[in-house]
Design an enzyme around this catalytic site. Structure first.
Site, PDB file in Angstrom:
ATOM      1  N   GLN A 279       0.813  -1.214   0.000  1.00 19.02           N
ATOM      2  CA  GLN A 279       0.000   0.000   0.000  1.00 19.02           C
ATOM      3  C   GLN A 279       0.845   1.262   0.000  1.00 19.02           C
ATOM      4  OE1 GLN A 279      -1.413   0.572   4.475  1.00 19.02           O
ATOM      5  NE2 GLN A 279      -1.547  -1.599   3.866  1.00 19.02           N
TER       6      GLN A 279
ATOM      7  N   HIS B 254       0.066   5.872   0.752  1.00 18.51           N
ATOM      8  CA  HIS B 254      -0.884   6.891   1.198  1.00 18.51           C
ATOM      9  C   HIS B 254      -0.673   8.186   0.413  1.00 18.51           C
ATOM     10  CE1 HIS B 254      -1.577   4.059   4.344  1.00 18.51           C
ATOM     11  NE2 HIS B 254      -0.408   4.264   4.918  1.00 18.51           N
TER      12      HIS B 254
ATOM     13  N   GLU C 113       2.772   8.560   8.484  1.00 19.38           N
ATOM     14  CA  GLU C 113       2.719   7.726   9.677  1.00 19.38           C
ATOM     15  C   GLU C 113       4.118   7.316  10.132  1.00 19.38           C
ATOM     16  OE1 GLU C 113       0.130   4.725   8.047  1.00 19.38           O
ATOM     17  OE2 GLU C 113       1.779   3.328   7.717  1.00 19.38           O
TER      18      GLU C 113
ATOM     19  N   HIS D 234       4.721   0.378   0.903  1.00 16.79           N
ATOM     20  CA  HIS D 234       5.160  -0.304   2.119  1.00 16.79           C
ATOM     21  C   HIS D 234       4.151  -1.364   2.523  1.00 16.79           C
ATOM     22  CE1 HIS D 234       2.199   2.553   3.642  1.00 16.79           C
ATOM     23  NE2 HIS D 234       2.129   1.844   4.749  1.00 16.79           N
TER      24      HIS D 234
ATOM     25  N   ARG E 295      -4.086   0.550  -2.352  1.00 22.98           N
ATOM     26  CA  ARG E 295      -3.455  -0.767  -2.290  1.00 22.98           C
ATOM     27  C   ARG E 295      -2.855  -1.154  -3.641  1.00 22.98           C
ATOM     28  NH1 ARG E 295      -7.942  -0.607   0.825  1.00 22.98           N
ATOM     29  NH2 ARG E 295      -7.597  -1.063   3.038  1.00 22.98           N
TER      30      ARG E 295
END
Length: 408
Positions: free
Chosen positions: A94, A96, A131, A262, A281
């Site tokens: 995936q 982001h 994140e 990642h 994804r």
């Protein structure tokens, strides 16, 4: 200060043991993958057993709960989300989106009338999702593209002639351009061709493993075999060979910025992130894969030295003694880890905070309030509270808004 009741997410890749053990209860029949601490619309914590959601509480008086400066930048919303993640099986491959990509993608799906809960939806909200993952156990992670020469070496060793053009792309020109060509071609191939190539790659990875060789390359081939067995015909197993395979020891972290491909393969840790649930994804999942959108948001630059070591904190007052942090380029959050003893520690914050007791027992005290947290218990601290002192015998994880003092 408010004691929190938090939501657990039951995903198939989760562990049956880690989160229940942290919370001091028996394992259930379902795997428990994530514990969410925060105010995301789809999984907000509650204040106490029967209290309002943290999201509703903040929205009732955002200036007071967030502080005027935080409220001005993040109107009426907690900017961060805190998770405990426990992976027994690998997550999907995936990435982001950036803030601009998330805003545009969310607006587009809204305009097209795609329901928020539609499994084909790519954007659940209009926010970026940087994140930081910090290991609590030994963990294995795929994070960012390898140096192009290393990726070419991994593919060359397979001895598959049809990979020749991919290898040549990684040896020619800018590394990012080479990865863009390889990833785009792999994800855009006809289904039958993708499945045939994935199966051949897994077969050749087994051949290399059977030589008895050891080392980091063998670990990467071993993971490619496992991923290929779990998801037969999925080119995610091939893509895994292009990514950095990282083994984290407890306390080490990785930062996942916008567009970084990642996945978390195995292990448990803390995840500090922006308050978003946007995930594009790329494979290794039965869920929706939006190839065109993923390719649009991916960052194809190699990631060098991705492991972040914890940095001890200190200033002239000594009030930061016992604290560690992981410096990351995120405005939405900062994460601290406190070793607490009888010497009072002052939890300095910028705006609101959430604290989670990881070990032992810790007492939190403000001018007018006091609360005791035991292992697995957590609390929300609004911006209007005066500085909080912590004493006891334990360890706290502490997330607040991303402005931190200088590390030592």
């Amino acid at each position: 200060m408010y004691r929190l009741q938090n939501q657990t997410r039951h995903y198939a890749w989760g562990s049956h043991d880690f989160i229940p053990a942290l919370l001091g209860r028996d394992s259930g029949s379902e795997p428990e993958a994530e514990l969410w601490l925060g105010a995301h619309p789809t999984g907000s914590s509650r204040l106490g057993v029967d209290g309002p959601t943290l999201k509703d509480q903040i929205e009732s008086d955002p200036g007071r709960h967030l502080g005027e400066l935080v409220h001005a930048e993040y109107p009426s919303r907690l900017p961060f989300l805190f998770k405990v993640l426990a992976a027994e099986q690998p997550l999907s491959l995936q990435a982001h989106p950036s803030a601009a990509q998330a805003k545009a993608g969310f607006a587009d799906e809204q305009q097209r009338g795609v329901p928020i809960d539609d499994p084909r939806r790519s954007y659940r909200d209009s926010f970026a999702k940087p994140e930081l993952f910090v290991a609590l156990t030994e963990c294995e992670v795929l994070c960012g593209f390898r140096p192009a020469s290393d990726a070419a070496h991994m593919l060359t060793r397979l001895g598959i002639s049809t990979l020749g053009p991919y290898i040549a792309s990684l040896h020619t020109g800018r590394a990012a351009d080479g990865f863009r060509v390889v990833v785009t071609t792999l994800l855009s191939m006809p289904v039958a061709a993708r499945q045939e190539l994935a199966a051949r790659v897994v077969e050749e990875c087994r051949r290399i493993i059977d030589t008895g060789e050891t080392g980091p390359d063998i670990d990467a081939y071993r993971w490619a075999v496992r991923l290929g067995e779990d998801y037969p015909g999925d080119v995610g197993a091939v893509l895994s060979l292009l990514l950095n395979l990282i083994k984290l020891q407890p306390g080490q972290g990785v930062f996942v910025g916008a567009g970084m491909m990642h996945t978390y393969l195995h292990g448990a840790g803390l995840e500090a992130q922006a308050n978003s649930d946007n995930t594009l994804r790329g494979g290794l999942t039965p869920k929706h894969v939006d190839v065109a959108e993923l390719l649009r948001i991916l960052d194809f630059e190699p990631t060098h030295e991705p492991v972040i070591e914890p940095q001890p904190m200190s200033d002239a007052s000594g009030l930061w003694d016992g604290a560690r942090t992981w410096p990351v380029p995120a405005r939405e959050f900062a994460l601290f880890d406190w070793d607490v003893d009888e010497q009072p520690r002052t939890l300095r914050t910028v705006g609101p905070s959430i604290v989670l007791c990881l070990e032992g027992e810790v007492g939190l005290r403000s001018r007018d309030d006091e609360i005791v947290l035991r292992r697995g218990e957590s609390a929300y601290i609004p911006a209007y509270e005066p500085p909080i002192t912590a004493t006891g015998d334990g360890r706290l994880a502490h997330i607040t808004v991303g402005q931190v003092p200088r590390s030592r």
